[in-house]
Design an enzyme around this catalytic site. Structure first.
Site, PDB file in Angstrom:
ATOM      1  N   SER A  82       0.719  -1.399   0.161  1.00  0.00           N
ATOM      2  CA  SER A  82      -0.100   0.113   0.059  1.00  0.00           C
ATOM      3  C   SER A  82       0.917   1.349  -0.007  1.00  0.00           C
ATOM      4  O   SER A  82       0.654   2.186  -0.733  1.00  0.00           O
ATOM      5  CB  SER A  82      -0.967   0.149   1.181  1.00  0.00           C
ATOM      6  OG  SER A  82      -0.299   0.069   2.392  1.00  0.00           O
TER       7      SER A  82
ATOM      8  N   ARG B  81       0.174   3.400  -3.380  1.00  0.00           N
ATOM      9  CA  ARG B  81      -0.444   4.703  -3.099  1.00  0.00           C
ATOM     10  C   ARG B  81       0.048   5.865  -3.788  1.00  0.00           C
ATOM     11  O   ARG B  81      -0.436   6.573  -4.694  1.00  0.00           O
ATOM     12  CB  ARG B  81      -0.565   5.142  -1.432  1.00  0.00           C
ATOM     13  CG  ARG B  81      -1.125   6.569  -1.321  1.00  0.00           C
ATOM     14  CD  ARG B  81      -1.080   6.690   0.192  1.00  0.00           C
ATOM     15  NE  ARG B  81      -1.913   6.010   0.931  1.00  0.00           N
ATOM     16  CZ  ARG B  81      -1.350   4.721   1.826  1.00  0.00           C
ATOM     17  NH1 ARG B  81       0.048   4.742   1.982  1.00  0.00           N
ATOM     18  NH2 ARG B  81      -2.010   4.011   2.412  1.00  0.00           N
TER      19      ARG B  81
ATOM     20  N   ASN C 209      -1.591   7.148  -7.702  1.00  0.00           N
ATOM     21  CA  ASN C 209      -1.752   8.887  -7.479  1.00  0.00           C
ATOM     22  C   ASN C 209      -1.150   9.414  -8.916  1.00  0.00           C
ATOM     23  O   ASN C 209      -1.675  10.189  -9.669  1.00  0.00           O
ATOM     24  CB  ASN C 209      -1.492   9.445  -6.079  1.00  0.00           C
ATOM     25  CG  ASN C 209      -2.517   9.458  -5.270  1.00  0.00           C
ATOM     26  OD1 ASN C 209      -3.539  10.193  -5.285  1.00  0.00           O
ATOM     27  ND2 ASN C 209      -2.155   8.674  -4.366  1.00  0.00           N
TER      28      ASN C 209
END
Lengths: 293, 156
Positions: free
Chosen positions: A216, A220, A224
């Site tokens: 994660s 992440r 993005n």
């Protein structure tokens, strides 16, 4: 952002344009098909991350060498603001002063480096790829193979490399603080409790926790930046309608200018925020490695 | 989204950059920050001390001003008193002098008067003798009656 003409003499379709822009320049010379292939390097990611990494440490070292305790210059003051912010966060999260001596500079590097890599998103999406295409074609290559992706954090390899680095540091501090035995004991006794029957479940949970944290952490940032890059490309496609030379084409071109401006301004927030989030998670994960359950 | 050795390279670069920052960047900047914090703290402390000293000095100067004023007032009073005294003395001396002059003058006047009376007496006696001589030309011998005349002169 403003774009070069998306439709070139090769007359790429929008789909081809996007795919071309999302393909890495790698050492294999063609698009990597296997999910995992350790014989391949993404040359563009390596180039941009290394360049920006060197730029980061060069700028920081320049400030550090000239650092004065008197009246600071603007650049020194700017760096000091970031350094103080990172130092405060690190001190708040990691209680061991000795660990802070390494982890805080690490967090500073992560923050500025990732910010710079993210900021590559703000360059016109076609600028560097076009320059590379020019170089590649001049060298006698096929422009269709002139791949170039400038945002190193929009490459899962880049972000997972960082998050795995953080994972290794977590292992290192777990062993350093708790000892090999202490950490092993913690692995089989937390989170459910120290009982021989629960040991396998504890271990499984710990492994899942480490994997999910790392994934994660990397995903992440990657997600993005990848999404942001993709939206810049879609906005750039609007401008390609210029070639239609009609009211619709002009309208779309204006649309690109407007949407590109709005998205770029919003993206300033995103790149800073994602760099900050990555830094904070780095500190938190390493901080957790210092705590006993 | 394919994974490859870029990941491992990135990991190594990451750790090297972090090491570099720890080794060469972090310590000087933190040192500068700490030093500046200390300088500012020292400066503030010095400013406080200066303020206190200023307060003390202004108190001292007010005190000095006050005593100076008192002293000058005292001096002024003394001077006034002394001046009055001098004037009094001068007045007294002048009076003594005036008295002396007056006494001298009076004595002189008295003497003058005495002398004038004396000469007047002589004159009158001479006149009386001359008159008597004219009246009594024959009978009166000046020499024989000189005694009588001087007694007469004494009576005048």
């Amino acid at each position: 952002m403003a774009t070069e003409e998306a439709i070139t003499e090769h007359a790429l379709t929008p789909g081809e344009y996007i795919i071309h822009h999302l393909t890495h320049l790698n050492s294999a010379g063609e698009k990597q098909t296997a999910i995992l292939d350790l014989t391949v390097f993404n040359l563009d990611t390596l180039f941009y991350s290394l360049t920006l990494g060197l730029l980061t440490v060069f700028l920081l070292a320049r400030v550090a060498r000239r650092a004065t305790s008197g009246v600071p210059g603007r650049f020194q003051a700017a760096v000091e603001i970031v350094v103080e912010m990172v130092a405060d966060q690190a001190k708040g999260i990691i209680q061991h002063a000795n660990s802070c001596l390494f982890v805080a500079p690490l967090a500073l590097t992560v923050f500025i480096w990732i910010f710079l890599m993210n900021a590559m998103d703000l360059l016109p999406v076609d600028l560097l790829p076009k320059i590379w295409e020019g170089i590649y074609t001049t060298a006698g290559g096929d422009p269709r193979n002139a791949y170039q992706r400038v945002v190193a954090t929009a490459d899962l390899n880049g972000t997972l490399g960082l998050s795995i680095g953080v994972l290794l540091l977590c292992f290192w501090y777990n062993v350093k603080i708790k000892g090999l035995g202490g950490w092993a004991h913690e692995l089989i006794s937390a989170p459910f409790g120290a009982h021989w029957a629960l040991a396998p479940f504890n271990l499984a949970m710990q492994i899942i926790e480490f994997i999910s944290k790392t994934l994660s952490h990397g995903m992440r940032l990657f997600g993005n930046m990848y999404a942001g890059e993709l939206i810049f490309m879609l906005i750039a496609l609007m401008g390609s309608a210029w070639a239609l030379d009609s009211a619709l084409g002009w309208g779309l071109w204006i649309g690109q200018v407007l949407a590109g401006t709005v998205w770029a301004i919003f993206h300033i927030l995103i790149i800073t925020l994602q760099a900050f989030v990555f830094m904070m998670l780095t500190l938190i994960y390493i901080g957790q490695a210092h705590e006993s359950h | 989204m394919n994974l490859n050795s870029t990941l491992i390279a990135q990991l190594v670069v990451f750790l090297i950059l972090a090491w570099f920052t720890m080794r060469f960047v972090w310590p000087p900047i933190m040192k500068a920050l700490d030093e500046r914090a200390k300088k500012i703290a020292d400066g503030l402390a010095a400013a406080d001390r200066g303020k206190q000293e200023l307060e003390l000095a202004s108190k001292r100067s007010a005190e000095a001003l006050r005593t100076g004023k008192e002293k000058s007032a005292e001096l002024l009073a003394q001077t006034e008193k002394r001046a009055a005294q001098i004037i009094e003395e001068a007045k007294a001396q002048a009076k003594v002098e005036a008295d002396r002059v007056i006494v001298g003058a009076k004595a002189e006047i008295e003497q003058e008067t005495l002398r004038a009376r004396e000469s007047l007496r002589d004159h009158v006696a001479a006149l009386a003798v001359a008159g008597a001589e004219k009246i009594l030309r024959r009978e009166i011998d000046a020499r024989a009656h000189a005694e009588l005349l001087s007694a007469l002169k004494q009576d005048l």
